[in-house]
Design a protein around this motif. Structure first.
Motif, PDB file in Angstrom:
ATOM      1  N   UNK A   3     -23.251 -74.096   4.000  1.00  0.00           N
ATOM      2  CA  UNK A   3     -23.563 -74.945   2.786  1.00  0.00           C
ATOM      3  C   UNK A   3     -22.820 -75.430   2.065  1.00  0.00           C
ATOM      4  N   UNK A   4     -21.798 -74.572   1.379  1.00  0.00           N
ATOM      5  CA  UNK A   4     -20.741 -74.874   0.743  1.00  0.00           C
ATOM      6  C   UNK A   4     -19.883 -76.090   1.237  1.00  0.00           C
ATOM      7  N   UNK A   5     -19.634 -76.315   2.278  1.00  0.00           N
ATOM      8  CA  UNK A   5     -18.911 -77.294   3.222  1.00  0.00           C
ATOM      9  C   UNK A   5     -19.701 -78.633   3.094  1.00  0.00           C
ATOM     10  N   UNK A  17     -27.935 -77.105  -1.765  1.00  0.00           N
ATOM     11  CA  UNK A  17     -28.087 -77.264  -0.217  1.00  0.00           C
ATOM     12  C   UNK A  17     -29.035 -76.087   0.290  1.00  0.00           C
ATOM     13  N   UNK A  18     -28.605 -74.925  -0.075  1.00  0.00           N
ATOM     14  CA  UNK A  18     -29.321 -73.956   0.095  1.00  0.00           C
ATOM     15  C   UNK A  18     -30.625 -73.736  -0.227  1.00  0.00           C
ATOM     16  N   UNK A  19     -30.813 -74.353  -1.464  1.00  0.00           N
ATOM     17  CA  UNK A  19     -32.261 -73.985  -2.189  1.00  0.00           C
ATOM     18  C   UNK A  19     -33.144 -75.255  -1.464  1.00  0.00           C
ATOM     19  N   UNK A  23     -36.404 -74.647   1.241  1.00  0.00           N
ATOM     20  CA  UNK A  23     -37.743 -75.441   0.652  1.00  0.00           C
ATOM     21  C   UNK A  23     -38.000 -74.717  -0.955  1.00  0.00           C
ATOM     22  N   UNK A  24     -36.759 -74.402  -1.417  1.00  0.00           N
ATOM     23  CA  UNK A  24     -37.134 -73.927  -2.878  1.00  0.00           C
ATOM     24  C   UNK A  24     -36.973 -75.265  -3.960  1.00  0.00           C
ATOM     25  N   UNK A  25     -36.298 -76.529  -3.216  1.00  0.00           N
ATOM     26  CA  UNK A  25     -36.168 -77.557  -3.960  1.00  0.00           C
ATOM     27  C   UNK A  25     -36.523 -78.617  -3.015  1.00  0.00           C
ATOM     28  N   UNK A  26     -36.985 -79.685  -3.727  1.00  0.00           N
ATOM     29  CA  UNK A  26     -37.458 -80.954  -2.790  1.00  0.00           C
ATOM     30  C   UNK A  26     -36.102 -81.815  -2.815  1.00  0.00           C
TER      31      UNK A  26
END
Length: 87
Positions: A3-5, A17-19, A23-26
């Protein structure tokens, strides 16, 4: 790629990216276009964003959203009408 990359490649944080992944963010259309470019997915993520956004709306609103998506003038009229009901 973690995700960081991926975040570094598309100028967002790995946390964002993780969120989005969980599906914590759209995701925004801009985000999805950058993911497509970074991963070479030929627009797959951008097409998925449209489906995600469409599926989150109540049916009565999703029909209107589909119409105004392609017509900016219709969107402006929709926003003006919606604002009158809120004021």
């Amino acid at each position: 790629m973690n995700q960081a990359q991926l975040g570094s490649c598309i100028f967002v944080t790995g946390s964002l990216v993780g969120q989005i992944e969980t599906a914590k963010k759209v995701p925004t259309r801009d985000f999805s276009e950058r993911v497509d470019a970074a991963l070479g997915t030929d627009g797959m993520f951008s097409r998925l964003v449209g489906l995600v956004l469409h599926s989150q709306l109540p049916h009565w609103l999703s029909v209107g959203a589909a119409r105004v998506h392609h017509h900016p003038a219709a969107f402006a009229a929709f926003v003006a009408a919606a604002a009158v009901g809120r004021l």
